[in-house]
Design a protein around this motif. Sequence first.
Motif, short mmCIF file in Angstrom:
data_model
loop_
_atom_site.label_atom_id
_atom_site.label_comp_id
_atom_site.label_asym_id
_atom_site.label_seq_id
_atom_site.Cartn_x
_atom_site.Cartn_y
_atom_site.Cartn_z
N SER A 135 0.83 -1.21 0.00
CA SER A 135 0.00 0.00 0.00
C SER A 135 0.87 1.26 0.00
O SER A 135 0.61 2.21 -0.75
CB SER A 135 -0.93 -0.02 1.21
OG SER A 135 -1.68 1.16 1.28
N ALA A 148 2.46 1.58 -3.35
CA ALA A 148 1.49 2.05 -4.34
C ALA A 148 1.24 3.55 -4.15
O ALA A 148 1.17 4.31 -5.14
CB ALA A 148 0.18 1.28 -4.21
N ASP A 149 1.09 3.96 -2.89
CA ASP A 149 0.87 5.38 -2.64
C ASP A 149 2.07 6.22 -3.11
O ASP A 149 1.90 7.30 -3.71
CB ASP A 149 0.61 5.62 -1.15
CG ASP A 149 -0.76 5.10 -0.71
OD1 ASP A 149 -1.63 4.89 -1.58
OD2 ASP A 149 -0.96 4.91 0.52
N VAL A 175 2.05 6.31 -6.90
CA VAL A 175 1.00 7.22 -7.37
C VAL A 175 1.47 8.66 -7.21
O VAL A 175 1.31 9.50 -8.12
CB VAL A 175 -0.32 6.96 -6.61
CG1 VAL A 175 -1.32 8.08 -6.88
CG2 VAL A 175 -0.90 5.62 -7.00
N ILE A 229 -3.90 6.14 -11.95
CA ILE A 229 -4.20 5.95 -10.52
C ILE A 229 -5.17 4.79 -10.35
O ILE A 229 -5.01 3.94 -9.48
CB ILE A 229 -4.74 7.25 -9.91
CG1 ILE A 229 -3.62 8.30 -9.83
CG2 ILE A 229 -5.31 6.99 -8.53
CD1 ILE A 229 -4.08 9.67 -9.41
N ALA A 230 -6.21 4.73 -11.19
CA ALA A 230 -7.21 3.66 -11.09
C ALA A 230 -6.55 2.30 -11.35
O ALA A 230 -6.84 1.31 -10.65
CB ALA A 230 -8.34 3.92 -12.08
N ILE A 247 -3.38 1.39 -10.93
CA ILE A 247 -2.47 1.04 -9.84
C ILE A 247 -3.25 0.58 -8.62
O ILE A 247 -2.91 -0.39 -7.98
CB ILE A 247 -1.53 2.22 -9.51
CG1 ILE A 247 -0.54 2.44 -10.64
CG2 ILE A 247 -0.79 1.96 -8.20
CD1 ILE A 247 0.32 3.66 -10.49
N ARG A 248 -4.34 1.28 -8.34
CA ARG A 248 -5.16 0.89 -7.19
C ARG A 248 -5.78 -0.49 -7.39
O ARG A 248 -5.86 -1.28 -6.46
CB ARG A 248 -6.22 1.95 -6.92
CG ARG A 248 -5.64 3.17 -6.27
CD ARG A 248 -6.70 4.03 -5.66
NE ARG A 248 -6.04 5.17 -5.00
CZ ARG A 248 -6.55 6.37 -4.92
NH1 ARG A 248 -7.72 6.64 -5.46
NH2 ARG A 248 -5.90 7.34 -4.29
N GLN A 249 -6.22 -0.78 -8.59
CA GLN A 249 -6.80 -2.11 -8.87
C GLN A 249 -5.75 -3.20 -8.76
O GLN A 249 -6.01 -4.28 -8.28
CB GLN A 249 -7.40 -2.14 -10.29
CG GLN A 249 -8.72 -1.41 -10.39
CD GLN A 249 -9.25 -1.42 -11.82
OE1 GLN A 249 -8.56 -1.88 -12.72
NE2 GLN A 249 -10.44 -0.89 -12.00
N LYS A 250 -4.56 -2.91 -9.18
CA LYS A 250 -3.49 -3.88 -9.15
C LYS A 250 -3.08 -4.24 -7.73
O LYS A 250 -2.82 -5.39 -7.38
CB LYS A 250 -2.27 -3.31 -9.90
CG LYS A 250 -1.32 -4.35 -10.39
CD LYS A 250 -0.19 -3.67 -11.10
CE LYS A 250 0.09 -4.37 -12.40
NZ LYS A 250 1.24 -3.81 -13.08
N ASN A 269 -4.83 -3.59 -4.81
CA ASN A 269 -5.94 -3.87 -3.86
C ASN A 269 -6.60 -5.13 -4.15
O ASN A 269 -6.61 -6.09 -4.50
CB ASN A 269 -6.96 -2.75 -3.86
CG ASN A 269 -6.43 -1.51 -3.14
OD1 ASN A 269 -5.58 -1.62 -2.29
ND2 ASN A 269 -6.94 -0.37 -3.49
#
Length: 160
Positions: free
Chosen positions: A121, A124-125, A128, A152-153, A155-158, A160
């Motif tokens: 996390s 990823a943050d 981003v 951003i979408a 990366i978040r899907q990957k 999470n």
Amino acid sequence: MLEAESWVALAFLCFLGLLVYLGAHRKMIAAIDNRQARIKSELEKARRLREEAQTLLGEFERKARDAETEAQAIIAGAKAEAERLAAEARLKAEDFVARRTKMAETKIAQAEAQAVADVRSAAADAAVAAAEKIIATAAKGKVAEDLLARGIAEIRQKFN
């Protein structure tokens, strides 16, 4: 006259005759027979008592042996029960330690998974944020905003 010894002998014979006439000899024989019978019955009673005492002694000795055997059996049973309880306690303790070890391993695995998730996390943050800065400086306007939102979408899907 007769001499004194003769008178004494005559008086003694008269006395003996009187005793025979009165039956003193029968009474003495009866008294001796009674005493003999009493002594004989006392001896018989003593013999019976001795036999009874020997019988009781044998019975008590047998009971003592039986009690000793029973005590040995009770002791052996108690030892076996104690060993069984000790083995059962040892198994329970081993089971308890195994459960605690498994629980600790499970908690460690959960903590590792949580740490990995937290690192992902954070990565990823950071990615981003870095991508936002790079794209913000490289692209401007509507194109930059679309690229940024799409990235951003993804990366978040990957993660999470």
